[in-house]
Design a protein around this motif. Structure first.
Motif, short mmCIF file in Angstrom:
data_model
loop_
_atom_site.label_atom_id
_atom_site.label_comp_id
_atom_site.label_asym_id
_atom_site.label_seq_id
_atom_site.Cartn_x
_atom_site.Cartn_y
_atom_site.Cartn_z
N VAL A 53 0.87 -1.31 0.11
CA VAL A 53 0.10 -0.13 0.03
C VAL A 53 0.86 1.19 -0.22
O VAL A 53 1.79 1.34 0.80
CB VAL A 53 -0.82 0.08 1.35
CG1 VAL A 53 -1.95 1.39 1.26
CG2 VAL A 53 -1.79 -1.23 1.14
N SER A 54 0.55 2.13 -1.05
CA SER A 54 1.31 3.47 -1.04
C SER A 54 0.43 4.54 -0.37
O SER A 54 -0.61 4.89 -0.60
CB SER A 54 1.75 3.86 -2.45
OG SER A 54 2.31 2.98 -3.27
N ILE A 97 5.97 11.31 0.70
CA ILE A 97 5.62 12.45 1.21
C ILE A 97 5.94 13.52 0.14
O ILE A 97 7.01 13.63 -0.44
CB ILE A 97 6.45 13.08 2.27
CG1 ILE A 97 6.47 11.96 3.58
CG2 ILE A 97 6.33 14.48 2.86
CD1 ILE A 97 7.37 12.22 4.76
N VAL A 98 4.48 14.34 -0.17
CA VAL A 98 4.83 15.46 -1.47
C VAL A 98 4.58 16.84 -0.68
O VAL A 98 3.69 16.92 -0.14
CB VAL A 98 3.68 15.24 -2.47
CG1 VAL A 98 4.09 16.25 -3.51
CG2 VAL A 98 3.59 13.69 -2.99
N GLN A 140 13.86 3.27 4.75
CA GLN A 140 13.85 3.11 3.30
C GLN A 140 12.44 2.93 2.66
O GLN A 140 12.46 3.38 1.28
CB GLN A 140 14.76 1.82 2.80
CG GLN A 140 14.18 0.60 3.31
CD GLN A 140 14.98 -0.75 2.92
OE1 GLN A 140 15.91 -0.46 2.24
NE2 GLN A 140 14.59 -1.67 3.06
N ARG A 141 11.54 2.93 3.59
CA ARG A 141 10.30 2.88 3.02
C ARG A 141 9.62 4.38 2.74
O ARG A 141 8.75 4.52 2.00
CB ARG A 141 9.22 2.28 3.82
CG ARG A 141 9.41 0.80 4.27
CD ARG A 141 8.33 0.24 5.11
NE ARG A 141 8.42 1.12 6.57
CZ ARG A 141 7.78 1.01 7.44
NH1 ARG A 141 6.72 0.37 7.49
NH2 ARG A 141 7.75 1.85 8.56
N ILE A 142 10.22 5.20 3.37
CA ILE A 142 9.85 6.77 3.00
C ILE A 142 10.44 7.24 1.78
O ILE A 142 11.95 7.14 1.66
CB ILE A 142 10.28 7.39 4.19
CG1 ILE A 142 9.49 6.84 5.44
CG2 ILE A 142 9.63 8.86 4.33
CD1 ILE A 142 9.87 7.52 6.78
N HIS A 143 9.69 7.98 0.94
CA HIS A 143 10.31 8.55 -0.11
C HIS A 143 9.81 10.16 -0.09
O HIS A 143 8.69 10.32 0.50
CB HIS A 143 9.81 8.05 -1.56
CG HIS A 143 9.94 6.78 -1.72
ND1 HIS A 143 10.99 6.13 -1.98
CD2 HIS A 143 9.20 5.57 -1.29
CE1 HIS A 143 10.94 4.85 -1.86
NE2 HIS A 143 9.93 4.48 -1.45
N GLN A 203 1.42 9.15 -9.41
CA GLN A 203 2.40 8.58 -10.64
C GLN A 203 3.71 7.93 -9.76
O GLN A 203 4.32 7.12 -10.52
CB GLN A 203 3.01 9.80 -11.31
CG GLN A 203 1.92 10.64 -12.04
CD GLN A 203 2.31 11.96 -12.44
OE1 GLN A 203 3.39 12.62 -12.05
NE2 GLN A 203 1.47 12.63 -13.27
N ARG A 204 4.20 8.26 -8.58
CA ARG A 204 5.38 7.64 -8.05
C ARG A 204 4.97 6.27 -7.41
O ARG A 204 5.97 5.60 -7.30
CB ARG A 204 6.01 8.64 -6.94
CG ARG A 204 7.27 8.20 -6.17
CD ARG A 204 8.29 8.13 -7.05
NE ARG A 204 9.63 7.66 -6.30
CZ ARG A 204 10.25 8.65 -5.61
NH1 ARG A 204 10.03 9.93 -5.78
NH2 ARG A 204 11.11 8.15 -4.82
N ALA A 205 3.62 6.21 -7.11
CA ALA A 205 3.09 4.92 -6.20
C ALA A 205 3.69 3.54 -6.87
O ALA A 205 3.58 3.37 -7.92
CB ALA A 205 1.81 4.99 -5.93
N ASN A 206 4.11 2.65 -5.97
CA ASN A 206 4.63 1.32 -6.61
C ASN A 206 3.37 0.38 -5.98
O ASN A 206 3.44 -0.65 -6.10
CB ASN A 206 5.97 1.09 -6.17
CG ASN A 206 7.17 1.82 -6.80
OD1 ASN A 206 7.04 1.93 -7.86
ND2 ASN A 206 7.63 2.49 -5.95
N GLY A 207 2.73 0.49 -5.06
CA GLY A 207 1.79 -0.14 -4.11
C GLY A 207 0.49 -0.76 -5.08
O GLY A 207 0.19 0.30 -6.21
#
Length: 310
Positions: free
Chosen positions: A5-6, A37-38, A58-61, A80-84
């Protein structure tokens, strides 16, 4: 393998509130998370706080927007960035309860569904950040369809929802709208034939704090509501049109007191909700929002007039 989950947190100049929102994400009982976090052009110490988190986990971007472009531009960057497999949004002044992601992920996986929302706890705080009262808000209906949503935004704040990532990428938030972007986002999801599952548990704390939660001016609030109304007007029943027009007109404000009185009279005639107790309860918030927006718009007008004479 459990679904990733993203968690997308949007923030702007509220580093201290962001810390509390982030703590609620880190406290989730569901471990398979990535946290995006945007930062929408913050000028406080948000960047420093976020970069420290990135080094620790490392889970945090962290995505930094050079200048503020609005919460929905930030949400779209996160999408757009989400991988979940799924996305859950969180505003920087709200907080999730620990089982929020676990409960909603299980709901979507068990029902093979794409979209769900939960109930909320409204937390009212004063200027010293002291909690003055709490109110649990629960929507009774099990499922929400497009036809239901044309009447009213039963789903509510984005901090309450979880949506399949691919579906969110197909829809995205309309950055041209000046308000009601979340409502428009939900309408376009359900317009495609999907439905929203109601997880009735209150899994989010929505904080009501002094000062406006509305990020745009009152004038833009009116403009955004009007555009959404026009956009879906053709799909509404006569009753839905009356209700939506009533909601929009209750927020209207004019410098002319006589016009306001006449407009209010016509609005109440258009949609006589006071005759039905259920509708009466439902419209209390609309009235409160209307008076709040009128006060805000009047304040903006007076400020402009003052600056013009200075």
């Amino acid at each position: 393998m459990k679904a990733l989950v993203s968690c997308i947190i949007t923030t702007h100049n509220r580093a201290e509130l962001l810390k509390k929102a982030m703590a609620s994400v880190m406290a989730q009982t569901y471990p398979h998370l990535e946290i995006i976090i945007v930062d929408d052009g913050s000028k406080d110490h948000t960047e420093e706080v976020c970069r420290a988190w990135v080094k620790q986990d490392q889970r945090i971007h962290y995505i930094q927007v050079p200048y503020a472009q609005g919460a929905n531009h930030a949400r779209n960057l996160g999408i757009q960035r989400a991988n979940g497999k799924y996305i859950a949004f969180l505003d920087d002044d709200d907080q999730w309860l620990p089982d929020k992601i676990q409960t909603q992920t299980q709901t979507l996986e068990h029902n093979k569904a794409l979209f769900c929302f939960c109930s909320k706890v409204l937390v009212y705080v004063d200027r010293e950040d002291n909690v003055t009262r709490r109110k649990v808000s629960v929507e009774s209906r099990e499922l929400v369809f497009y036809e239901d949503l044309l009447t009213y935004n039963w789903i509510g704040e984005t901090s309450k929802i979880m949506v399949q990532t691919q579906l969110a990428r197909t829809v995205m938030f309309d950055e041209q709208l000046t308000s009601a972007q979340d409502y428009d986002f939900y309408l376009r999801i359900l317009q495609r034939g999907h439905h929203a599952i109601n997880v009735k548990e209150p899994l989010v704390h929505i904080y009501i704090h002094p000062g406006p939660r509305i990020s745009t001016s009152a004038k833009k609030k009116f403009q955004g509501q009007r555009r959404v109304l026009i956009k879906y007007y053709k799909d509404m029943s006569q009753e839905q049109k009356k209700r939506q027009l009533h909601h929009y007109r209750m927020m209207e404000w004019s410098k002319n007191p006589n016009r306001n009185t006449l407009f209010l009279k016509n609005t109440l005639t258009l949609y006589p909700w006071w005759r039905n107790f259920t509708l009466l309860k439902r419209n209390v918030r609309t009235i409160w929002l209307g008076f709040r927006l009128r006060k805000q718009l009047r304040s903006e007008t007076l400020n402009k007039e003052y600056k013009g004479t200075a």
